[in-house]
Design a protein around this motif. Structure first.
Motif, PDB file in Angstrom:
ATOM      1  N   LEU A 172       0.824  -1.205   0.000  1.00 18.21           N
ATOM      2  CA  LEU A 172       0.000   0.000   0.000  1.00 18.21           C
ATOM      3  C   LEU A 172       0.861   1.260   0.000  1.00 18.21           C
ATOM      4  O   LEU A 172       0.454   2.300  -0.529  1.00 18.21           O
ATOM      5  CB  LEU A 172      -0.933  -0.008   1.212  1.00 18.21           C
ATOM      6  N   ALA A 173       2.046   1.177   0.581  1.00 21.68           N
ATOM      7  CA  ALA A 173       2.947   2.325   0.584  1.00 21.68           C
ATOM      8  C   ALA A 173       3.580   2.550  -0.786  1.00 21.68           C
ATOM      9  O   ALA A 173       3.944   3.676  -1.131  1.00 21.68           O
ATOM     10  CB  ALA A 173       4.036   2.128   1.638  1.00 21.68           C
ATOM     11  N   ASN A 174       3.708   1.487  -1.582  1.00 21.75           N
ATOM     12  CA  ASN A 174       4.273   1.583  -2.932  1.00 21.75           C
ATOM     13  C   ASN A 174       3.317   0.864  -3.873  1.00 21.75           C
ATOM     14  O   ASN A 174       3.543  -0.277  -4.266  1.00 21.75           O
ATOM     15  CB  ASN A 174       5.666   0.945  -2.962  1.00 21.75           C
ATOM     16  N   PRO A 175       2.183   1.517  -4.242  1.00 20.13           N
ATOM     17  CA  PRO A 175       1.065   0.795  -4.865  1.00 20.13           C
ATOM     18  C   PRO A 175       1.302   0.312  -6.286  1.00 20.13           C
ATOM     19  O   PRO A 175       0.672  -0.645  -6.707  1.00 20.13           O
ATOM     20  CB  PRO A 175      -0.073   1.816  -4.813  1.00 20.13           C
ATOM     21  N   HIS A 176       2.163   0.948  -7.062  1.00 22.08           N
ATOM     22  CA  HIS A 176       2.322   0.561  -8.465  1.00 22.08           C
ATOM     23  C   HIS A 176       3.805   0.467  -8.823  1.00 22.08           C
ATOM     24  O   HIS A 176       4.316   1.254  -9.624  1.00 22.08           O
ATOM     25  CB  HIS A 176       1.627   1.567  -9.385  1.00 22.08           C
TER      26      HIS A 176
ATOM     27  N   GLU B 109      12.178  -9.007  -4.716  1.00 21.91           N
ATOM     28  CA  GLU B 109      11.620  -9.766  -3.598  1.00 21.91           C
ATOM     29  C   GLU B 109      10.309  -9.168  -3.101  1.00 21.91           C
ATOM     30  O   GLU B 109       9.397  -9.901  -2.696  1.00 21.91           O
ATOM     31  CB  GLU B 109      12.639  -9.821  -2.456  1.00 21.91           C
ATOM     32  N   HIS B 110      10.177  -7.840  -3.125  1.00 24.33           N
ATOM     33  CA  HIS B 110       8.933  -7.213  -2.668  1.00 24.33           C
ATOM     34  C   HIS B 110       7.752  -7.652  -3.528  1.00 24.33           C
ATOM     35  O   HIS B 110       6.702  -8.056  -3.011  1.00 24.33           O
ATOM     36  CB  HIS B 110       9.069  -5.692  -2.703  1.00 24.33           C
ATOM     37  N   VAL B 111       7.907  -7.611  -4.846  1.00 23.41           N
ATOM     38  CA  VAL B 111       6.824  -8.009  -5.745  1.00 23.41           C
ATOM     39  C   VAL B 111       6.513  -9.492  -5.583  1.00 23.41           C
ATOM     40  O   VAL B 111       5.348  -9.903  -5.582  1.00 23.41           O
ATOM     41  CB  VAL B 111       7.191  -7.675  -7.202  1.00 23.41           C
TER      42      VAL B 111
ATOM     43  N   PRO C  87     -12.464   2.467 -16.367  1.00 22.08           N
ATOM     44  CA  PRO C  87     -12.133   2.624 -14.943  1.00 22.08           C
ATOM     45  C   PRO C  87     -10.685   3.049 -14.758  1.00 22.08           C
ATOM     46  O   PRO C  87      -9.787   2.584 -15.456  1.00 22.08           O
ATOM     47  CB  PRO C  87     -12.389   1.220 -14.375  1.00 22.08           C
ATOM     48  N   ASP C  88     -10.484   3.964 -13.830  1.00 26.63           N
ATOM     49  CA  ASP C  88      -9.138   4.458 -13.554  1.00 26.63           C
ATOM     50  C   ASP C  88      -8.401   3.423 -12.714  1.00 26.63           C
ATOM     51  O   ASP C  88      -8.634   3.282 -11.520  1.00 26.63           O
ATOM     52  CB  ASP C  88      -9.213   5.792 -12.809  1.00 26.63           C
ATOM     53  N   HIS C  89      -7.505   2.661 -13.363  1.00 27.58           N
ATOM     54  CA  HIS C  89      -6.800   1.597 -12.652  1.00 27.58           C
ATOM     55  C   HIS C  89      -5.859   2.152 -11.591  1.00 27.58           C
ATOM     56  O   HIS C  89      -5.405   1.426 -10.720  1.00 27.58           O
ATOM     57  CB  HIS C  89      -6.015   0.734 -13.647  1.00 27.58           C
ATOM     58  N   ARG C  90      -5.569   3.462 -11.651  1.00 27.86           N
ATOM     59  CA  ARG C  90      -4.650   4.023 -10.671  1.00 27.86           C
ATOM     60  C   ARG C  90      -5.238   4.041  -9.268  1.00 27.86           C
ATOM     61  O   ARG C  90      -4.506   4.159  -8.295  1.00 27.86           O
ATOM     62  CB  ARG C  90      -4.260   5.446 -11.096  1.00 27.86           C
ATOM     63  N   VAL C  91      -6.570   3.948  -9.159  1.00 23.35           N
ATOM     64  CA  VAL C  91      -7.173   3.968  -7.826  1.00 23.35           C
ATOM     65  C   VAL C  91      -7.175   2.577  -7.201  1.00 23.35           C
ATOM     66  O   VAL C  91      -7.506   2.431  -6.031  1.00 23.35           O
ATOM     67  CB  VAL C  91      -8.614   4.517  -7.882  1.00 23.35           C
TER      68      VAL C  91
ATOM     69  N   THR D 219       3.573  -1.654 -12.576  1.00 16.40           N
ATOM     70  CA  THR D 219       3.797  -0.808 -13.745  1.00 16.40           C
ATOM     71  C   THR D 219       4.776  -1.515 -14.673  1.00 16.40           C
ATOM     72  O   THR D 219       5.848  -1.945 -14.246  1.00 16.40           O
ATOM     73  CB  THR D 219       4.360   0.562 -13.337  1.00 16.40           C
ATOM     74  N   VAL D 220       4.378  -1.632 -15.944  1.00 19.14           N
ATOM     75  CA  VAL D 220       5.209  -2.289 -16.954  1.00 19.14           C
ATOM     76  C   VAL D 220       5.442  -1.295 -18.083  1.00 19.14           C
ATOM     77  O   VAL D 220       4.501  -0.916 -18.786  1.00 19.14           O
ATOM     78  CB  VAL D 220       4.539  -3.564 -17.500  1.00 19.14           C
ATOM     79  N   GLY D 221       6.673  -0.847 -18.230  1.00 18.51           N
ATOM     80  CA  GLY D 221       6.990   0.085 -19.303  1.00 18.51           C
ATOM     81  C   GLY D 221       6.177   1.361 -19.255  1.00 18.51           C
ATOM     82  O   GLY D 221       5.805   1.906 -20.298  1.00 18.51           O
ATOM     83  N   GLY D 222       5.864   1.845 -18.060  1.00 19.10           N
ATOM     84  CA  GLY D 222       5.089   3.065 -17.907  1.00 19.10           C
ATOM     85  C   GLY D 222       3.592   2.867 -17.928  1.00 19.10           C
ATOM     86  O   GLY D 222       2.837   3.827 -17.747  1.00 19.10           O
ATOM     87  N   THR D 223       3.115   1.644 -18.129  1.00 22.91           N
ATOM     88  CA  THR D 223       1.683   1.346 -18.161  1.00 22.91           C
ATOM     89  C   THR D 223       1.295   0.591 -16.906  1.00 22.91           C
ATOM     90  O   THR D 223       1.958  -0.383 -16.529  1.00 22.91           O
ATOM     91  CB  THR D 223       1.319   0.501 -19.396  1.00 22.91           C
ATOM     92  N   GLN D 224       0.227   1.039 -16.275  1.00 21.50           N
ATOM     93  CA  GLN D 224      -0.230   0.355 -15.070  1.00 21.50           C
ATOM     94  C   GLN D 224      -0.966  -0.923 -15.449  1.00 21.50           C
ATOM     95  O   GLN D 224      -1.829  -0.926 -16.335  1.00 21.50           O
ATOM     96  CB  GLN D 224      -1.137   1.259 -14.255  1.00 21.50           C
ATOM     97  N   VAL D 225      -0.632  -2.005 -14.772  1.00 20.26           N
ATOM     98  CA  VAL D 225      -1.178  -3.328 -15.077  1.00 20.26           C
ATOM     99  C   VAL D 225      -1.769  -3.917 -13.805  1.00 20.26           C
ATOM    100  O   VAL D 225      -1.124  -3.922 -12.750  1.00 20.26           O
ATOM    101  CB  VAL D 225      -0.078  -4.260 -15.635  1.00 20.26           C
TER     102      VAL D 225
END
Length: 278
Positions: free
Chosen positions: A71-75, A84-86, A205-209, A225-231
């Motif tokens: 939650l502290a590093n959402p994307h 390791e975090h992912v 839908p805004d996936h950033r939320v 985030t993959v190549g600047g795109t949120q996934v």
């Protein structure tokens, strides 16, 4: 001595035999309950103290720490190899618990009986971007399918009721020589499937939320985030992961979703080894 101490500190019962008026035995017994001669003083209750916080199980503590970090590093930006975090976040995603699985019909229709194949080149030209390719699946080919027959509608076309056309193209990776008229899709068949959706006039839908939720009833999910795109990554079944992202072409918004027949870590690594995805 012990008996005397016991009688002086504990309640006890006295047994006696009443006598007749002339002093002879009556043949009857009598009991008298005797309280303690010297009762122990009652100790005052101890003042309530701070009971503290109950410790969680080690697994629960690790999960709570992982969720807080997510939650502290959402994307987070991801690449191979995954850090390791992912990996910890993906490991904690739980499969869906909402609803029951549909019972599969033994006489389910084939793919060719319910959908119409479109040339991949025509679909990519209509979309304005290339569809994903996955070297891991070689020599499989990508099949583009649509329920409605005929070519894709012209941009800006309207339905008879005045609403704009909404287009949904199904994606299916199959063996080069597969016969779609005989292919029946089954749960757990290991095929990679996906969709491309276009809904003009409706905001995607805004996936950033989206945030990380390990135990969502529809399936634990997180975002990278993959190549600047949120996934978005969501665990639908133990061995089925939904991965989705958005594509903007001019004023048009598309949503691409893949159902990868792997658990989340393998599914995300599979995506990162692909091309044009996202």
């Amino acid at each position: 001595m012990l008996a005397a101490v016991g009688d002086s500190t504990q309640a006890h019962t006295l047994f006696s035999e009443p006598l007749l008026p002339h002093g002879g035995p009556s043949g009857r017994a009598a009991m008298t309950r005797q309280g303690p001669l010297h009762p122990r003083p009652e100790e005052p209750p101890a003042p309530p103290g701070d009971q503290g916080t109950l410790a969680l199980r080690p697994q629960a503590e690790e999960e709570a720490d992982t969720l807080a970090a997510a939650l502290a590093n959402p994307h987070p930006e991801v690449a191979l190899p995954l850090d390791e975090h992912v990996l910890r976040v993906l490991r904690h995603l739980r499969p869906a618990t909402l609803g029951r699985r549909r019972r599969e019909r033994p006489d389910a229709p084939s793919v060719g009986a319910t959908a119409h194949e479109l040339p991949r080149a025509d679909v990519e030209a209509w979309l304005g971007f290339a569809l994903p390719e996955f070297p891991d699946l070689a020599p499989a080919r990508l099949v583009c399918l649509r329920r409605e027959p005929g070519p894709l509608p012209r941009r800006g076309s309207l339905m008879p009721n005045g609403e704009p056309f909404c287009v949904r193209v199904a994606l299916l990776w199959v063996a080069p020589d597969v016969d779609l008229d005989r292919l029946v899709l089954r749960r757990g068949d290991g095929l990679l499937q996906g969709t491309v959706n276009w809904q003009p006039g409706r905001s995607r839908p805004d996936h950033r939320v989206l945030t990380t939720h390990f135990t969502n009833p529809a399936g634990g999910h997180t975002s990278v985030t993959v190549g600047g795109t949120q996934v978005g990554v969501q665990r639908v079944d133990p061995e089925l992961t939904r991965i989705a992202w958005g594509r903007d072409v001019g004023d048009d918004e598309f949503t691409v979703a893949l159902h990868v027949p792997h658990e989340p870590r393998q599914a995300l690594e599979f995506l990162l080894r692909g091309r044009d995805a996202p």
